[in-house]
Design an enzyme around this catalytic site. Sequence first.
Site, short mmCIF file in Angstrom:
data_model
loop_
_atom_site.label_atom_id
_atom_site.label_comp_id
_atom_site.label_asym_id
_atom_site.label_seq_id
_atom_site.Cartn_x
_atom_site.Cartn_y
_atom_site.Cartn_z
CG HIS A 429 -31.37 -14.20 -19.24
ND1 HIS A 429 -32.57 -14.30 -18.58
CD2 HIS A 429 -30.89 -15.47 -19.34
CE1 HIS A 429 -32.81 -15.57 -18.29
NE2 HIS A 429 -31.81 -16.30 -18.74
C1 LIG Z 1 -25.21 -20.52 -16.89
C2 LIG Z 1 -26.26 -20.06 -17.86
C3 LIG Z 1 -27.57 -20.44 -17.68
C4 LIG Z 1 -28.55 -20.02 -18.57
N1 LIG Z 1 -29.82 -20.52 -18.46
C5 LIG Z 1 -30.72 -20.26 -19.45
C6 LIG Z 1 -31.97 -20.92 -19.48
O1 LIG Z 1 -32.30 -21.75 -18.65
N2 LIG Z 1 -32.82 -20.62 -20.49
C7 LIG Z 1 -32.52 -19.71 -21.46
O2 LIG Z 1 -33.35 -19.46 -22.33
N3 LIG Z 1 -31.33 -19.08 -21.45
C8 LIG Z 1 -30.42 -19.36 -20.50
N4 LIG Z 1 -29.19 -18.79 -20.55
C9 LIG Z 1 -28.91 -17.83 -21.61
C10 LIG Z 1 -28.76 -18.47 -22.98
O3 LIG Z 1 -28.07 -19.69 -22.91
C11 LIG Z 1 -28.04 -17.48 -23.88
O4 LIG Z 1 -28.79 -16.29 -23.94
C12 LIG Z 1 -27.87 -17.99 -25.30
O5 LIG Z 1 -27.09 -19.14 -25.31
C13 LIG Z 1 -27.24 -16.88 -26.10
O6 LIG Z 1 -26.90 -17.33 -27.36
P1 LIG Z 1 -25.84 -16.55 -28.20
O7 LIG Z 1 -25.72 -17.28 -29.48
O8 LIG Z 1 -26.20 -15.11 -28.21
O9 LIG Z 1 -24.46 -16.62 -27.38
P2 LIG Z 1 -23.66 -17.88 -26.82
O10 LIG Z 1 -24.59 -19.00 -26.53
O11 LIG Z 1 -22.80 -17.38 -25.73
O12 LIG Z 1 -22.77 -18.36 -28.05
C14 LIG Z 1 -21.62 -17.70 -28.47
C15 LIG Z 1 -20.73 -18.66 -29.21
O13 LIG Z 1 -19.66 -17.95 -29.79
C16 LIG Z 1 -18.44 -18.60 -29.48
N5 LIG Z 1 -17.42 -17.55 -29.43
C17 LIG Z 1 -17.40 -16.44 -28.65
N6 LIG Z 1 -16.31 -15.72 -28.91
C18 LIG Z 1 -15.63 -16.37 -29.87
C19 LIG Z 1 -14.42 -16.11 -30.55
N7 LIG Z 1 -13.72 -15.00 -30.30
N8 LIG Z 1 -14.00 -17.00 -31.46
C20 LIG Z 1 -14.72 -18.12 -31.73
N9 LIG Z 1 -15.88 -18.42 -31.12
C21 LIG Z 1 -16.32 -17.55 -30.20
C22 LIG Z 1 -18.67 -19.26 -28.14
O14 LIG Z 1 -17.76 -20.32 -27.96
C23 LIG Z 1 -20.10 -19.73 -28.30
O15 LIG Z 1 -20.12 -20.96 -28.97
C24 LIG Z 1 -28.19 -19.18 -19.66
C25 LIG Z 1 -26.87 -18.79 -19.84
C26 LIG Z 1 -25.90 -19.23 -18.97
C27 LIG Z 1 -24.47 -18.80 -19.20
#
Ligand SMILES: Cc1cc2nc3c(=O)[nH]c(=O)nc-3n(C[C@H](O)[C@H](O)[C@H](O)COP(=O)(O)OP(=O)(O)OC[C@H]3O[C@@H](n4cnc5c(N)ncnc54)[C@H](O)[C@@H]3O)c2cc1C
Length: 497
Positions: A429
């Site tokens: 997180h």
């Molecule tokens: C193993 C794991 C378990 C988790 N379990 C939970 C849970 O049970 N419940 C919960 O609420 N949260 C959980 N989380 C956390 C939650 O999934 C994340 O906080 C959430 O997905 C964050 O969303 P985000 O959009 O900020 O980032 P992300 O979901 O990381 O999305 C970022 C996106 O940007 C893309 N990206 C990154 N860099 C580039 C680039 N340079 N060029 C093109 N594309 C790019 C990636 O491919 C991805 O699609 C977990 C996370 C992980 C890793």
Amino acid sequence: MEGGRCFWPRGKAVGGSSVINYMIYTRGIPTDWDRIAAEGNYGWSYQEILPYYLKSERANLKRLQNSPWHGRDGELAVEYVPFRSKLSKAFLDAGKYLGHRRVDYNSPDYFGFSYIQATMSKGHRWSSAKAFLHSKKKRKNLHILHSTRATKVLIDPATKTAYGVEFQRNGRVYQIKAKKEVILSAGPIESPHLLMLSGIGPKEHLESFDIPVVQDLRVGETLYDHITFPALPFILNTTRLTIIERRESTIENFVKFSQYGDGPMSSLAGVETIGYIKTNESDELGDLPDVELLGGCASLASDEGNIVAKGIHLADWLYRDTFKPLENLESFSILFMLLHPKSKGHLKLRSRNPFDYPKLYGNYLTHPKDVATVIAAIRYIIKLVDTPPFQKYGAKLHTKKFPNCVQYEFGSDNYWECAIRTVTSTLHHQIATCKMGPAWDPDAVVDPELRVYGVNNLRVVDSSVIPRTIVAHTNAPAIMIGEKAADMIKRSWGMVS
Ligand SMILES: Cc1cc2nc3c(=O)[nH]c(=O)nc-3n(C[C@H](O)[C@H](O)[C@H](O)COP(=O)(O)OP(=O)(O)OC[C@H]3O[C@@H](n4cnc5c(N)ncnc54)[C@H](O)[C@@H]3O)c2cc1C
């Protein structure tokens, strides 16, 4: 951990980390969001963000059909996990025994115990991609380029205006121009990474890599995360209460899962229940939790070390010594999450090559309060399992010492500190690397409308903007931020009144 490091995976897929996460659905409690708003982030109080949670949610939660705290018409499916082991009931009964109420933890009356609400539909993962993109793939104003890496935000240095994105696909470099603005949504590691590669970040740090500075901002200098300790197994003297991978990997269970979304394969890797507690280390007044408990029906040994232990990069020597002996036994763990760590991490560039991962520093347990709270959480779990609902199954703590901690008396503060420093595992997180804050916050990277300070036409919309620790796993908050940002963007460009 392998090499003395924690593993920080991210979901590099359409749907991001929601494609690989545990699917636990939590939002953060009213106080979290009210504190964020009180710090100068207008528009982010609980009352103001709640409608966005409700908007995206499609809840199908037994006994909460009429709850005003859940949405029913959104895209994000939220359900209780269909599979429940007897240990999940033991967890809730043990909570009751110690005075905890059953609650809907996603309502303002959150302080208690519950079955986990999960982002799943009929027992299957409901990622952000499934929820928000699959049915919209053919829209004319949406172009999804998979297997494509953004390498830089294009910014005119004279006007400090973002005008596009540079990306690489199949070895070729492309540029795409934005008519209105650029939205960076690459998550808490890659959004700050991309900002720094584009000249937005701590001046002295960028200059050390010869990156021309567009805007001097404290990008990546704040990083909070939630840690856990998955290495506290209990052994049972009763059979068939836990999920043992070898036993459950049957065609029957596969059919149960694939056809009916039920059975042990629908379990969130054995995590079933949630409980909010306040340890005696908390300085807060009132019912504000400092620890989240996660009840489970499996331990690190339940899959013979093949999936979860490998997934967190647990060192082989430790697995062999401490967990392997449990493989033929019924064992389970209760995890906890340190909700408000005082330890602060950061991230830095490794190089100016966009394909080099940044350097990540969790700095876990560097604040003594965090160590004390984590030890209190372990003691609470032991107390919880010592109640009749667990004792009727003969639950006993596995008291084998970690080989690197044998010098300490088992159960002493020193022993637990040694143990948690040995197996410090993240719940993934990471937040605050592009911290949101008012203009007077020296650490703020984006303003309360998520616009990057000092740069025109550039917003960050993902979990990296969350400025302080919240009582939540961060998937639902990231989605809420997306919903709220969509409204802000529409308003900025006069698309709504
Ligand atoms: C193993 C794991 C378990 C988790 N379990 C939970 C849970 O049970 N419940 C919960 O609420 N949260 C959980 N989380 C956390 C939650 O999934 C994340 O906080 C959430 O997905 C964050 O969303 P985000 O959009 O900020 O980032 P992300 O979901 O990381 O999305 C970022 C996106 O940007 C893309 N990206 C990154 N860099 C580039 C680039 N340079 N060029 C093109 N594309 C790019 C990636 O491919 C991805 O699609 C977990 C996370 C992980 C890793």
